[in-house]
Design a protein around this motif. Structure first.
Motif, PDB file in Angstrom:
ATOM      1  N   ALA A 171       0.811  -1.221   0.000  1.00 42.30           N
ATOM      2  CA  ALA A 171       0.000   0.000   0.000  1.00 42.30           C
ATOM      3  C   ALA A 171       0.842   1.268   0.000  1.00 42.30           C
ATOM      4  CB  ALA A 171      -0.947  -0.001   1.200  1.00 42.30           C
ATOM      5  N   GLN A 172       2.139   1.136   0.296  1.00 38.62           N
ATOM      6  CA  GLN A 172       3.010   2.315   0.259  1.00 38.62           C
ATOM      7  C   GLN A 172       3.175   2.865  -1.152  1.00 38.62           C
ATOM      8  OE1 GLN A 172       4.191   4.140   2.952  1.00 38.62           O
ATOM      9  NE2 GLN A 172       2.570   2.796   3.703  1.00 38.62           N
ATOM     10  N   LEU A 173       2.777   2.103  -2.148  1.00 33.05           N
ATOM     11  CA  LEU A 173       2.791   2.617  -3.517  1.00 33.05           C
ATOM     12  C   LEU A 173       1.840   3.808  -3.661  1.00 33.05           C
ATOM     13  CD1 LEU A 173       2.977  -0.791  -5.343  1.00 33.05           C
ATOM     14  CD2 LEU A 173       4.594   1.094  -5.680  1.00 33.05           C
ATOM     15  N   GLU A 174       0.857   3.884  -2.770  1.00 32.24           N
ATOM     16  CA  GLU A 174       0.041   5.100  -2.688  1.00 32.24           C
ATOM     17  C   GLU A 174       0.393   5.929  -1.461  1.00 32.24           C
ATOM     18  OE1 GLU A 174      -4.583   6.711  -2.589  1.00 32.24           O
ATOM     19  OE2 GLU A 174      -4.211   4.584  -2.889  1.00 32.24           O
ATOM     20  N   GLY A 175       0.724   5.260  -0.375  1.00 32.64           N
ATOM     21  CA  GLY A 175       0.965   5.954   0.886  1.00 32.64           C
ATOM     22  C   GLY A 175       2.158   6.875   0.880  1.00 32.64           C
ATOM     23  N   SER A 176       3.133   6.620   0.003  1.00 35.73           N
ATOM     24  CA  SER A 176       4.317   7.472  -0.096  1.00 35.73           C
ATOM     25  C   SER A 176       4.644   7.724  -1.564  1.00 35.73           C
ATOM     26  CB  SER A 176       5.525   6.825   0.584  1.00 35.73           C
ATOM     27  OG  SER A 176       6.707   7.536   0.274  1.00 35.73           O
ATOM     28  N   LYS A 177       4.545   8.976  -1.971  1.00 28.98           N
ATOM     29  CA  LYS A 177       4.864   9.319  -3.361  1.00 28.98           C
ATOM     30  C   LYS A 177       6.348   9.116  -3.639  1.00 28.98           C
ATOM     31  CE  LYS A 177       0.930  12.417  -3.719  1.00 28.98           C
ATOM     32  NZ  LYS A 177       0.380  12.005  -2.413  1.00 28.98           N
ATOM     33  N   THR A 178       7.175   9.273  -2.613  1.00 25.78           N
ATOM     34  CA  THR A 178       8.604   9.007  -2.771  1.00 25.78           C
ATOM     35  C   THR A 178       8.839   7.532  -3.071  1.00 25.78           C
ATOM     36  OG1 THR A 178       9.153  10.803  -1.242  1.00 25.78           O
ATOM     37  CG2 THR A 178      10.852   9.137  -1.628  1.00 25.78           C
ATOM     38  N   ILE A 231       3.717  20.416  -6.980  1.00 24.38           N
ATOM     39  CA  ILE A 231       4.136  20.216  -5.591  1.00 24.38           C
ATOM     40  C   ILE A 231       3.208  19.196  -4.957  1.00 24.38           C
ATOM     41  CG2 ILE A 231       4.705  21.345  -3.408  1.00 24.38           C
ATOM     42  CD1 ILE A 231       6.166  22.511  -5.894  1.00 24.38           C
ATOM     43  N   LYS A 232       3.794  18.134  -4.347  1.00 24.65           N
ATOM     44  CA  LYS A 232       2.973  17.088  -3.732  1.00 24.65           C
ATOM     45  C   LYS A 232       3.413  16.823  -2.295  1.00 24.65           C
ATOM     46  CE  LYS A 232       2.156  14.400  -7.992  1.00 24.65           C
ATOM     47  NZ  LYS A 232       2.319  13.063  -8.621  1.00 24.65           N
ATOM     48  N   ALA A 233       2.433  16.788  -1.400  1.00 19.36           N
ATOM     49  CA  ALA A 233       2.702  16.231  -0.076  1.00 19.36           C
ATOM     50  C   ALA A 233       2.980  14.747  -0.262  1.00 19.36           C
ATOM     51  CB  ALA A 233       1.511  16.445   0.838  1.00 19.36           C
ATOM     52  N   VAL A 260       7.402  16.228  -2.448  1.00 19.18           N
ATOM     53  CA  VAL A 260       7.875  15.797  -3.762  1.00 19.18           C
ATOM     54  C   VAL A 260       7.598  16.922  -4.757  1.00 19.18           C
ATOM     55  CG1 VAL A 260       7.628  14.098  -5.608  1.00 19.18           C
ATOM     56  CG2 VAL A 260       7.463  13.375  -3.219  1.00 19.18           C
ATOM     57  N   ILE A 261       8.627  17.317  -5.500  1.00 20.03           N
ATOM     58  CA  ILE A 261       8.479  18.345  -6.530  1.00 20.03           C
ATOM     59  C   ILE A 261       8.711  17.684  -7.878  1.00 20.03           C
ATOM     60  CG2 ILE A 261       9.335  20.548  -7.422  1.00 20.03           C
ATOM     61  CD1 ILE A 261      10.237  21.250  -4.604  1.00 20.03           C
ATOM     62  N   GLU A 262       7.700  17.806  -8.758  1.00 22.16           N
ATOM     63  CA  GLU A 262       7.739  17.075 -10.014  1.00 22.16           C
ATOM     64  C   GLU A 262       7.613  17.996 -11.225  1.00 22.16           C
ATOM     65  OE1 GLU A 262       4.691  14.132 -10.122  1.00 22.16           O
ATOM     66  OE2 GLU A 262       5.662  12.824  -8.663  1.00 22.16           O
ATOM     67  N   PRO A 314       2.016   7.697 -22.715  1.00 23.02           N
ATOM     68  CA  PRO A 314       1.565   7.953 -21.344  1.00 23.02           C
ATOM     69  C   PRO A 314       2.712   8.007 -20.339  1.00 23.02           C
ATOM     70  CG  PRO A 314       1.249   5.646 -21.857  1.00 23.02           C
ATOM     71  CD  PRO A 314       1.825   6.285 -23.096  1.00 23.02           C
ATOM     72  N   LYS A 315       2.556   8.872 -19.343  1.00 13.53           N
ATOM     73  CA  LYS A 315       3.441   8.882 -18.176  1.00 13.53           C
ATOM     74  C   LYS A 315       2.574   8.805 -16.930  1.00 13.53           C
ATOM     75  CE  LYS A 315       7.435  11.359 -20.056  1.00 13.53           C
ATOM     76  NZ  LYS A 315       8.337  12.531 -19.906  1.00 13.53           N
ATOM     77  N   VAL A 316       3.068   8.103 -15.925  1.00 13.37           N
ATOM     78  CA  VAL A 316       2.299   7.896 -14.697  1.00 13.37           C
ATOM     79  C   VAL A 316       2.374   9.137 -13.818  1.00 13.37           C
ATOM     80  CG1 VAL A 316       2.094   6.519 -12.601  1.00 13.37           C
ATOM     81  CG2 VAL A 316       2.612   5.398 -14.775  1.00 13.37           C
ATOM     82  N   LEU A 317       1.209   9.628 -13.418  1.00 12.92           N
ATOM     83  CA  LEU A 317       1.129  10.730 -12.459  1.00 12.92           C
ATOM     84  C   LEU A 317       1.148  10.196 -11.029  1.00 12.92           C
ATOM     85  CD1 LEU A 317      -1.709  12.809 -14.156  1.00 12.92           C
ATOM     86  CD2 LEU A 317       0.729  13.378 -14.121  1.00 12.92           C
ATOM     87  N   GLU A 318       0.439   9.097 -10.808  1.00 17.56           N
ATOM     88  CA  GLU A 318       0.357   8.536  -9.457  1.00 17.56           C
ATOM     89  C   GLU A 318      -0.198   7.120  -9.511  1.00 17.56           C
ATOM     90  OE1 GLU A 318      -2.449  10.692  -7.083  1.00 17.56           O
ATOM     91  OE2 GLU A 318      -4.089  10.404  -8.502  1.00 17.56           O
ATOM     92  N   PHE A 319       0.125   6.367  -8.475  1.00 18.28           N
ATOM     93  CA  PHE A 319      -0.503   5.072  -8.233  1.00 18.28           C
ATOM     94  C   PHE A 319      -1.489   5.228  -7.077  1.00 18.28           C
ATOM     95  CE2 PHE A 319       3.755   3.186  -9.601  1.00 18.28           C
ATOM     96  CZ  PHE A 319       3.302   2.822 -10.857  1.00 18.28           C
ATOM     97  N   ASN A 320      -2.645   4.603  -7.200  1.00 16.08           N
ATOM     98  CA  ASN A 320      -3.550   4.421  -6.079  1.00 16.08           C
ATOM     99  C   ASN A 320      -3.781   2.926  -5.938  1.00 16.08           C
ATOM    100  OD1 ASN A 320      -4.237   7.258  -5.403  1.00 16.08           O
ATOM    101  ND2 ASN A 320      -5.035   7.256  -7.477  1.00 16.08           N
TER     102      ASN A 320
END
Length: 420
Positions: free
Chosen positions: A94-101, A139-141, A179-181, A275-281
């Motif tokens: 679940a850390q694939l969503e819990g931590s963007k890092t 900018i992402k928390a 995280v700065i992207e 495509p590029k991935v913005l985020e995993f949930n």
């Protein structure tokens, strides 16, 4: 079989509703559920161990965990330790969503296309990096912030303010790391895929509308409306996503030894380079789920159970060729502060034309339905084409009201532009 759905928002309402359509499902429980759930027994249990005991004592064949927070807290570990079938990743996965890092390191390691980024534990270093990169920038928390911890900054002033907000505690512990992207430009799409550690299967696509106001203006939200499928994900794009994102994601999960028997919901930005991935949930999206499940024609319960048991290869999911659209009605002021407790009227009238009204932020007060959340209702309709689905959803939406309620009138604008 008996099923337990954990959560109480619009996503869980849609999941529980879909379960009730299944002839193999004899009983659906939801914890805590919401006032919109018909033919579903809502139970007031929040403790993870107590929920697992409830499932054990009541012969629950399948538990479906809706929200990301209990997944990241390890609720799946507790259920599996008791020998229960539960759909979702364990705490580590679940850390694939819990931590963007964590997610960015994972993507870099397994060559999944994504934005260039930097991670920072203090404001000074983050601002130095920001100065070197310039705007626009994202900018992402790092942690979970209920969909509100992301700022797409068009100017340096906005970017600096977003960094300072994170480190000043605007998102609690979620913003202790930032995280700065790189700001990706293109068309967004949301992808649902099931995986069980051995197999990964593309499920469906959707397109969300993250900004609060029409024309994609204003602050980011948890989502103001969706439609499914997303036309940008045509057959060629779907195959590319399977090859370059999903296959690599499964490879990474296997190499890292992660127990991931659930769904990965991937936010993508698609441009001329692909495509590029913005985020995993690591759970069903909200409000994407509403527009996806209303199109599903096969058994959701069977797909979830077989995935939880490591038998995803046996699952054959079927979706209608129809189009579906969900309009989110929100409380005035959302995603900032908003008033609660205003009476909601018109839901029965809204459902007369066949639209579904999924509850996301409602409760009962003195016998009356009132708003208690930022995103309150998801009005969802299905039809043979997107124009008709859209008309049907908005016809229903206009019948519902409460003080200061608002919604976007331009959901699916990209799909309509394609038709032109």
């Amino acid at each position: 079989m008996k099923v337990l759905v954990i959560g109480g928002g619009g996503r869980e309402h849609a999941i529980a509703w879909k379960m009730t359509q299944d002839p193999e499902v004899t009983k659906v429980y939801c914890a805590p559920g919401n006032p919109g759930m018909k033919d579903i027994e809502c139970i007031d249990i929040s403790d993870h161990n107590e929920l697992a005991n409830f499932a054990k004592e009541n012969d629950i064949a399948l538990t479906m965990v809706g929200p990301e927070v209990p997944l990241c807290e390890g609720i799946v570990n507790i259920f599996r330790d008791k020998g229960l079938d539960v759909f979702g990743p364990d705490k580590d996965a679940a850390q694939l969503e819990g931590s963007k890092t964590y997610a960015n390191i994972f993507m870099d390691k397994y060559e999944i296309p994504t934005a260039a980024s930097g991670t920072f534990d203090n404001e000074a270093d983050a601002l130095t990096y920001l100065e070197a990169q310039g705007a626009p920038i994202v900018i992402k928390a790092d942690g979970l912030a209920a969909g509100k911890g992301v700022t797409v900054a068009d100017t340096m002033e906005q970017a600096v303010a977003a960094v300072k907000d994170c480190f000043d505690g605007a998102f609690g512990s979620a913003g202790a790391r930032v995280v700065i992207e790189e700001c990706l430009v293109g068309e967004e799409a949301s992808i649902f895929a099931f995986l069980d550690g051995e197999t990964i299967k593309f499920v469906a696509s959707a397109q969300d509308h993250k900004r609060a106001y029409e024309g994609d203006k204003g602050p980011n939200t948890g989502g103001m409306g969706t439609y499914s499928p997303a036309p940008v994900v045509d057959a060629e794009m779907e195959q590319f996503i399977k090859d370059e994102v999903l296959t690599k994601f499964l490879k990474g999960v296997q190499a890292e030894g992660l127990d991931f028997r659930g769904i990965v919901f991937i936010g993508l930005m698609i441009d001329e380079d692909g495509p590029k991935v913005l985020e995993f949930n690591v759970r069903f999206g909200d409000p994407e789920t509403q527009s996806v499940l209303i199109r599903m024609e096969s058994s959701l319960a069977d797909a979830l159970l077989k995935t939880a048991q490591g038998k995803l290869a046996e699952v054959d999911m079927k979706f209608s060729d129809d189009q579906a659209l969900c309009v989110v009605m929100a409380s005035g002021g959302y995603p900032a502060s908003y008033e609660k407790g205003h009476e909601i009227t018109g839901i029965e009238a809204a459902e007369e034309n066949g639209a579904m009204v999924f509850h996301a932020g409602t409760s009962l007060k003195d016998g009356k339905l009132v708003n208690t959340g930022g995103r309150v209702l998801g009005i969802t309709a299905r039809a043979a084409d997107i124009v008709t689905a859209r008309e049907k959803a908005y016809e229903a939406t206009k019948k519902i009201s409460w003080k200061d309620a608002f919604y976007r009138n331009d959901i699916a604008w990209r799909a309509l532009e394609r038709l032109k």
